[in-house]
Design an enzyme around this catalytic site. Structure first.
Site, PDB file in Angstrom:
ATOM      1  N   THR B 185      13.699   2.732  -4.609  1.00  0.00           N
ATOM      2  CA  THR B 185      12.180   1.818  -4.598  1.00  0.00           C
ATOM      3  C   THR B 185      10.658   2.579  -5.047  1.00  0.00           C
ATOM      4  OG1 THR B 185      10.735   1.086  -3.161  1.00  0.00           O
ATOM      5  CG2 THR B 185      11.813   2.326  -2.055  1.00  0.00           C
ATOM      6  N   GLU B 330      14.149  -1.758   1.437  1.00  0.00           N
ATOM      7  CA  GLU B 330      14.197  -1.390   2.366  1.00  0.00           C
ATOM      8  C   GLU B 330      15.160  -2.290   3.436  1.00  0.00           C
ATOM      9  OE1 GLU B 330      11.415  -0.977   0.963  1.00  0.00           O
ATOM     10  OE2 GLU B 330      10.401   1.337   1.303  1.00  0.00           O
ATOM     11  N   LYS B 439     -11.085   1.168   5.607  1.00  0.00           N
ATOM     12  CA  LYS B 439     -11.136   2.207   7.765  1.00  0.00           C
ATOM     13  C   LYS B 439     -12.691   1.951   7.168  1.00  0.00           C
ATOM     14  CE  LYS B 439      -6.405   2.733   7.886  1.00  0.00           C
ATOM     15  NZ  LYS B 439      -5.619   3.908   8.616  1.00  0.00           N
ATOM     16  N   TRP B 444     -10.055  -2.106  10.725  1.00  0.00           N
ATOM     17  CA  TRP B 444     -10.000  -2.355   9.748  1.00  0.00           C
ATOM     18  C   TRP B 444     -10.257  -3.870   8.897  1.00  0.00           C
ATOM     19  CZ3 TRP B 444      -3.804  -1.713  10.320  1.00  0.00           C
ATOM     20  CH2 TRP B 444      -3.371  -0.364  10.443  1.00  0.00           C
TER      21      TRP B 444
END
Lengths: 542, 542
Positions: B185, B330, B439, B444
């Site tokens: 990846t 994954e 942030k 967030w």
């Protein structure tokens, strides 16, 4: 070199965890043993099965303990299963239709320590509990108000027992090969033999069963498992249902046509599974009442061969797709399902039924072959029959205690004891039980074919074909016939009717008329008894 | 106590064995690299993959060896996979869209010993082969007639190489945890990281993917995997397709609208899977030509978030069911699929799209949660977002060589690097990449939300939101904008357009206009570069 993927053992509690997390609101509707319809959800089942596990642990039960259930399909039975498995113990489903002495034998063999029991079976259990030495506890699946007077020692009401814990419990973890469930198979001969499912086999079986070309189960399905949980795991629906988050409708103890119809209709059931007898009762009810099945899409029919008439009625009169299936307790139980490969998908009418009449083909995860007595694989030609052998992650490799070892070979194949052929398209059809097949001069004759043919005669109520000693051929077929009331067919009538419809050398050498053919507790023809009865029969051809 | 069920390891060759045995006649149709359409069957694939395994063994390859593939989706690539796995080696798919130096790095890291390569990629391989020390053999996926002049050492024509063995070979057997495949990846930062699939994870993933509420694959499906086998295993279709016996249509190197349409139409494809770009090209082609999609039932769209317009066009104009999906290399790669639970199944039009727009919910076999930075699980309220973490038998537990260890925790959770929220119905929606989230004062801000909003302005071609240093809040959002050709929107225009459509404190502190936004080789916005570019940017609010 090993793959670098997560250790995530295939444990049964993950099925109910997933149901709770992703399908917590979905309903589980049960016809309770007390009478009323009870509505719960996967969130409830999950919460309560955690309490079952916690409560069992408090009573001292844990890894490897056999905990019996003697119960119908209800939400309580389901949460008992998950609670038992979640504490590492083994649910052991008892078939209440067996003779009491068989149940005693089985419970003693399994050394069951406790039993969850429905109100229905209290009288049965009262009769036998004293003979089961290992049994320490009886949990009656009822609340306190419905708890009966009973002579059973250490009997508690399930709801009261459950209320003593708060459900703050974490599932036990262990290797996925750990035993999860147990079920005894009672043949027509010998002692019952115990099959021990593992967590892995249960989870893989649930995945195999839910596949589109097997049962094809979705969260949008409403599933009515008529087939009992004590009958080969309700064909896995107690595991595959929660896995996909299907709504479950549990029929309790009522399997008659009207009761099943009521649930199909009020709960808008889309999928159901049962033995032919149940469907026969339902179809009869529908014919009598003129009612229809607007919601039902699919029924799986197994347990014994499904008569063609049931299939065609479902298909033609009610637009319900029938999936003929075959399996065994030893296979968790799915072996084959008769869904249509694309080559056959366009068939209609009789041609379609010709395919659907077969037991089908195995999904990925089940391998099968037919062999002769020397274990040589037979061709897939739809004619050559032989012993049906299977292999797979949800197939037994031994019986509990080591009985029946001759059924398992070194390459992992399990001899099902069935005789079958497989056609070029991969579809299998059962033709006999191996011990019933008639061996005439080294060639095999299918008794089921002879019987199916004979019952086609208008005066025949039931027929059984058995092999009888013959000095030249070893064995030759004798047809044992029960005439319909008031009818008196002759040997010539019957043989004349069969003539030309079967190979010449398959034709019975004689016909014997009897008043009754012996049956087992589960309704199968008891051929052992029949062969015993005709042991000294002298064929006219000998 | 262990269950008494068979040892039947989940090995990939059993998928192709099952395909051969039960679906041997089913076609695999490939658009070959040489040009013509080539028709083979599962029986052919099975026979030829046995020869690949046998031939590899003769060349000295076996357990644990990494064998690369640099190839499009074709029958040859598929049989190479099964041959490689069947001898115990590891197929390692290389993504030809990466920069050559990345491919060199990856091949050296994996120590690939051989490579199967399509004609298309010979020039690429010629450029890099010398830099890969472990590489001993090049197998060109062509027959002798099509074998090109090449400077590659030890290059052989696949068909010629294969003809040197007879296929009389038995698959190697080993533990199901054995490595079967490998895929790197390539993030936007750092070195590529290798994921190592096991036989077990591949088989379980195929089963998970085929479930009715995931892809719902049947033997009656004709499957066109547009998503390349080098892109996260073609989302498992190279395994789930053979498992269920679906007809496969392999597009080779042509992914334009006309070429994909031609296959959909002539082969009567019922199911396909690709990234949004491919579907955009197809829909454009259909609009230009007025053609329809009478056979196609279902498309899975993933790889990046699917624009609402694609979904509504498929649904409304072509009656094709769209399944939005999310996954990662994954995760083998399936994470979530947006099929409808019964609560949502009746929704129509925009309300239906509102649900289908989400990335969906995980099938059994994938667990997920969102957490804050301290690993506290966040509520499933459809608002509170956090780091998306996943767990399951087909999820990585480590990268090859140990890189990125901080993404895996002791309880087996893999931090996806995505930021998402989950609603009360269990449906997940990606809101950002964790490293891109801004942030501000400990709270967030989702950059994807800001960007989606900004590109709604008629004069904006592309927008990227990044966090820029702010002395009071730590970070505050800067919106980087590329205007449409000939347009000159102002900061006030854009902020005015956004005002009221997003929380006040989410509003960008400034807008910067640029001529171009940097992208990665796979077309994603390169935010690292962008942040680097604006490292010293002084916000007017600071």
């Amino acid at each position: 070199m090993l793959g670098l993927m997560q250790e995530w053992p295939l444990l049964c509690h993950k099925l109910i965890d997933n149901a709770e997390r992703q399908h917590g609101v979905r309903e589980i509707v049960s016809r309770s043993i007390e009478g009323p319809i009870v509505r719960t959800t996967y969130a409830d089942i999950h919460r309560r099965s955690l309490k079952v596990a916690q409560r069992l642990e408090r009573d001292g039960y844990g890894l490897g303990d056999r905990i019996a259930t003697l119960a119908w399909n209800t939400a309580r039975h389901l949460e008992a299963w998950y609670g038992i498995m979640g504490v590492g113990a083994i649910y052991h489903t008892l078939n209440p239709r067996l003779f009491p002495e068989q149940i005693v034998w089985i419970m003693n063999h399994a050394e069951d320590k406790a039993v969850f029991v429905d109100l229905t079976f209290i009288p049965l259990l009262e009769k036998i509990a004293g003979a089961v030495k290992s049994l320490k506890k009886v949990i009656v699946l009822a609340d306190k108000a419905h708890m009966p007077q009973t002579t059973l020692p250490n009997a508690v009401a399930y709801e009261e027992w459950l209320d003593e814990v708060d459900g703050d419990f974490a599932w036990k973890t262990f290797d996925e090969g750990t035993a999860a469930g147990m079920c005894y198979t009672s043949g027509t001969t010998g002692d019952p033999k115990g099959v021990v499912y593992s967590h892995r086999s249960n989870v893989l079986h649930a995945m195999i069963a839910a596949m589109p070309d097997a049962m094809g189960l979705s969260s949008r399905d409403t599933v009515l498992p008529v087939v009992p949980m004590f009958h080969a795991n309700a064909w896995g629906l107690g595991q595959s249902g929660p896995m996909v988050g299907a709504k479950l409708v549990m029929p309790g103890c009522k399997m008659d046509g009207a009761s099943i119809y009521e649930l199909l209709d009020t709960e808008k059931v889309t999928f159901s599974a049962a033995v032919p007898t149940v469907w026969m009762m339902l179809l009869q009810y529908l014919e009598e009442t003129g009612k229809k099945l607007p919601y039902l899409n699919k029924v799986v029919i197994g347990g014994s061969s499904c008569p063609r008439a049931i299939m065609s009625k479902f298909q033609d009169n009610y637009d319900v797709q029938v999936i003929h299936a075959w399996g065994m307790t030893e296979m968790s139980p799915l072996g084959t399902l008769c869904t249509l490969k694309p080559e056959y998908a366009g068939l209609q009418g009789e041609a379609r039924l010709d395919v659907k009449q077969k037991q089908g083909y195995p999904p990925f995860g089940v391998e099968m072959k037919v062999t002769d007595d020397e274990n040589n694989p037979q061709p897939w030609d739809g004619k050559t029959f032989g012993r049906l052998k299977v292999r797979g992650p949800a197939v037994a490799r031994a019986y509990y205690g080591g009985a029946g070892a001759e059924q398992f070979d070194a390459d992992g194949w399990f001899d099902t004891g069935d005789v079958a052929h497989i056609d070029a398209g991969g579809y299998m059809q059962i033709t006999d039980r191996a011990k019933d097949v008639i061996k005439s001069g080294g060639e095999w004759i299918s008794t089921i074919d002879l019987e199916n043919l004979a019952v086609g005669h208008p005066d025949v109520a039931e027929a059984a074909a058995i092999g009888v000693h013959h000095s030249k051929w070893g064995e030759r077929p004798l047809l044992v016939v029960v005439a319909k009331p008031g009818k008196e067919p002759t040997k010539a009538d019957i043989l004349g009717f069969m003539d030309g419809k079967v190979a010449k050398w398959w034709m019975p050498d004689d016909v014997a008329f009897v008043g009754e053919i012996p049956h087992t507790a589960t309704g199968k023809i008891q051929k052992t008894t029949l062969r015993q009865q005709f042991r000294d029969y002298r064929l006219p051809t000998d």
